[in-house]
Write an enzyme that holds these catalytic residues in place. Structure first.
Site, PDB file in Angstrom:
ATOM      1  N   SER A 107       1.039  -0.821  -0.175  1.00 30.28           N
ATOM      2  CA  SER A 107      -0.019  -0.172  -0.082  1.00 30.28           C
ATOM      3  C   SER A 107       0.788   1.491  -0.023  1.00 30.28           C
ATOM      4  O   SER A 107       1.720   1.305   0.801  1.00 30.28           O
ATOM      5  CB  SER A 107      -0.797   0.038   1.376  1.00 30.28           C
ATOM      6  OG  SER A 107      -1.933   0.990   1.081  1.00 30.28           O
ATOM      7  N   GLU A 108       0.532   2.097  -0.813  1.00 30.42           N
ATOM      8  CA  GLU A 108       1.411   3.218  -0.979  1.00 30.42           C
ATOM      9  C   GLU A 108       1.782   4.277   0.005  1.00 30.42           C
ATOM     10  O   GLU A 108       3.026   4.769   0.438  1.00 30.42           O
ATOM     11  CB  GLU A 108       0.917   4.297  -2.143  1.00 30.42           C
ATOM     12  CG  GLU A 108      -0.594   4.977  -1.802  1.00 30.42           C
ATOM     13  CD  GLU A 108      -1.129   5.751  -2.981  1.00 30.42           C
ATOM     14  OE1 GLU A 108      -0.709   5.503  -4.109  1.00 30.42           O
ATOM     15  OE2 GLU A 108      -1.965   6.431  -2.536  1.00 30.42           O
ATOM     16  N   ASN A 109       0.978   4.210   1.173  1.00 32.82           N
ATOM     17  CA  ASN A 109       1.040   4.846   2.331  1.00 32.82           C
ATOM     18  C   ASN A 109       1.919   4.136   3.429  1.00 32.82           C
ATOM     19  O   ASN A 109       1.776   4.395   4.633  1.00 32.82           O
ATOM     20  CB  ASN A 109      -0.563   5.417   3.192  1.00 32.82           C
ATOM     21  CG  ASN A 109      -1.214   4.056   3.283  1.00 32.82           C
ATOM     22  OD1 ASN A 109      -1.321   3.037   2.496  1.00 32.82           O
ATOM     23  ND2 ASN A 109      -1.744   4.052   4.287  1.00 32.82           N
ATOM     24  N   SER A 167       8.235   4.033   0.397  1.00 35.99           N
ATOM     25  CA  SER A 167       7.130   3.562  -0.237  1.00 35.99           C
ATOM     26  C   SER A 167       7.185   3.659  -1.881  1.00 35.99           C
ATOM     27  O   SER A 167       6.985   2.816  -2.775  1.00 35.99           O
ATOM     28  CB  SER A 167       5.860   3.711   0.174  1.00 35.99           C
ATOM     29  OG  SER A 167       4.708   3.144  -0.119  1.00 35.99           O
TER      30      SER A 167
END
Lengths: 233, 219
Positions: B49-51, B91
């Protein structure tokens, strides 16, 4: 003796000037330094440029700052969410400037500022509307655009724990932009739920070393169900 | 001959079955999130997940939500044993730096040469890009999950995108409610058409040249 712990959010933010560029941590609701933002609203600085992934949700945090009319420009990757109505109305009325930046480029431009990098080429955005007007170069057969650093006058970040040297650790996905923003501003203010003695943070696990942090301020924890359960376990 | 379109869950299940053991995968917000519900239980597939999450797990049970643990769509999620947290710049290094094996993304349009338009409908809409452009250029394989046609019956696979581009020549494969379409140097190649749909009919609907796959894979 170094003591970066500020007595209150008001004291931590006392010297923020009008016209400042302020890097604000958070992604969606996670990692938003809400108490610092509330104190910034009370402090009164205006004509601000805000750098944040989003453009505020509901009427808290960045949205509250926007609603108070303090923000001239927002630099973000994703302003449009289900409850970003404060930003939407200001944008439609032409009362706020939007600088839309791809999320990884936003993060890397701040990293570059913190790392002393003058500019960098990235493939992200090449050939798109967001790459328009930028210098380009083919590198290894792939188009790249030149991107410049984003420096903050102030960074507001939310961490879980900090010590008087400014060392910080975060919690889960609330870490997000915090470490990068902390490195990219002249003055970095971290709100934490716990301040601990020097040595209490495992040096192997410090995420943001205190060199990147100017002030640490403790705020009361807002209990949420899962956190409470975790602490009880 | 008549045919039945796949549901979104059926497309998601098809994509999930094609993700190999050990893959690092980012599922875009919206429709691609459904793929997570269909991952084969006997494979270890690591969701990014990008976060700042690797090893993202499903939604928590009601009452166990943790507002510090959310996905890119800002919904509460969980972390699998062995998962990790990291900051945004790391990320996006994973995303842009070619470390993700597959990104599954939604799309408004994909061109015959694999150009992707999925971030902005142009005009009056408030633009929002998030991590779409980083995933588009950075993942080893970009798979698109979308309906073949718009609600108005227009093909979403086009000669040239009319919506603003997310990335140029980035899409490798398109999963639709009618077929799986690979973007190859020789043009679009269709396979796994829904039963009763002929390649000629798919091409007529799409309005772009499509050739049938030589080896017809099982649906």
């Amino acid at each position: 003796m170094i003591d970066k712990i500020a007595p209150s959010v008001e004291a931590a933010l006392a010297d923020v000037s009008d016209g400042s560029t302020i890097l604000v941590g958070g992604f969606g609701g996670a990692g938003v330094p809400e108490e610092l933002i509330d104190a910034l609203i009370a402090q009164g600085a205006r004509d601000l440029t805000i750098v944040n992934n989003n453009a505020g949700n509901g009427e808290v945090g960045v949205a509250a700052l926007l609603k108070a009319g303090r923000v001239r420009k927002i630099v973000c990757s994703y302003p449009r969410t289900a409850d970003s109505y404060v930003f939407d109305a200001l944008y439609r009325a032409g009362k706020i400037e939007l600088d839309l930046v791809p999320q990884g480029t936003l993060s890397e431009r701040m990293r570059a500022a913190g790392a002393g990098i003058g500019a960098f080429y990235t493939p992200t955005g090449y050939g798109t509307d967001l790459g328009k007007g930028k210098e380009t170069r083919m590198i290894d057969g792939k188009g790249h655009v030149l991107e410049y650093p984003i420096r903050g006058d102030v960074a507001l970040v939310k961490a879980e724990r900090g010590d008087r040297w400014g060392n910080l650790v975060y919690r889960k996905s609330a870490r997000n932009f915090g470490p990068t923003m902390a490195s990219a501003a002249k003055c970095t203010i971290a709100q934490v739920y716990e301040t601990v003695e020097l040595g209490a943070l495992d040096p192997e696990h410090v995420v943001t070393p205190g060199i990147f942090v100017t002030r640490v301020v403790k705020v009361p924890r807002k209990k949420q169900a899962a956190q409470v359960r975790e602490q009880a376990a | 001959m008549s045919y039945v379109k796949l549901t979104r869950d059926q497309i998601a299940a098809r994509i999930a079955r094609d993700i190999p053991e050990g893959a690092y995968v980012n599922l875009g917000i919206g429709m691609p999130t459904l793929v997570g519900n269909h991952l084969p239980k006997d494979r270890e597939i690591i969701l990014h997940s990008e976060n700042g999450i690797l090893g993202m797990g499903p939604a928590p049970a009601p009452g166990l939500e943790d507002l510090d643990l959310i996905n890119a769509g800002k919904e509460p999620v969980t972390l699998l044993t062995g998962g990790a947290y990291f900051h945004h710049t790391d990320s996006f290094a994973m995303m842009r730096g070619g470390h993700l094996d597959i990104a599954v993304l939604g799309a408004f349009q994909v061109s015959v040469s694999g150009d992707l338009a999925n971030w902005h409908t142009g005009g009056d809409a408030i633009p929002a890009v998030g991590g779409a452009m980083d995933l588009a250029v950075g993942a080893k394989s970009v798979w698109v999950m979308m309906e073949q046609l718009t609600k108005g019956g227009e093909s979403k696979i086009v000669e040239r995108c009319t919506y603003p581009l997310t990335g140029i020549a980035v899409v490798k494969r398109i999963y639709t409610d009618l077929a799986v379409i690979d973007v190859t140097p020789g043009g679009l190649v269709a396979s796994r058409l829904v039963p009763g749909l002929a390649c000629e009919e798919l091409q007529r609907l799409s309005g772009v040249p499509l050739s049938p796959s030589a080896a017809r894979a099982a649906a």
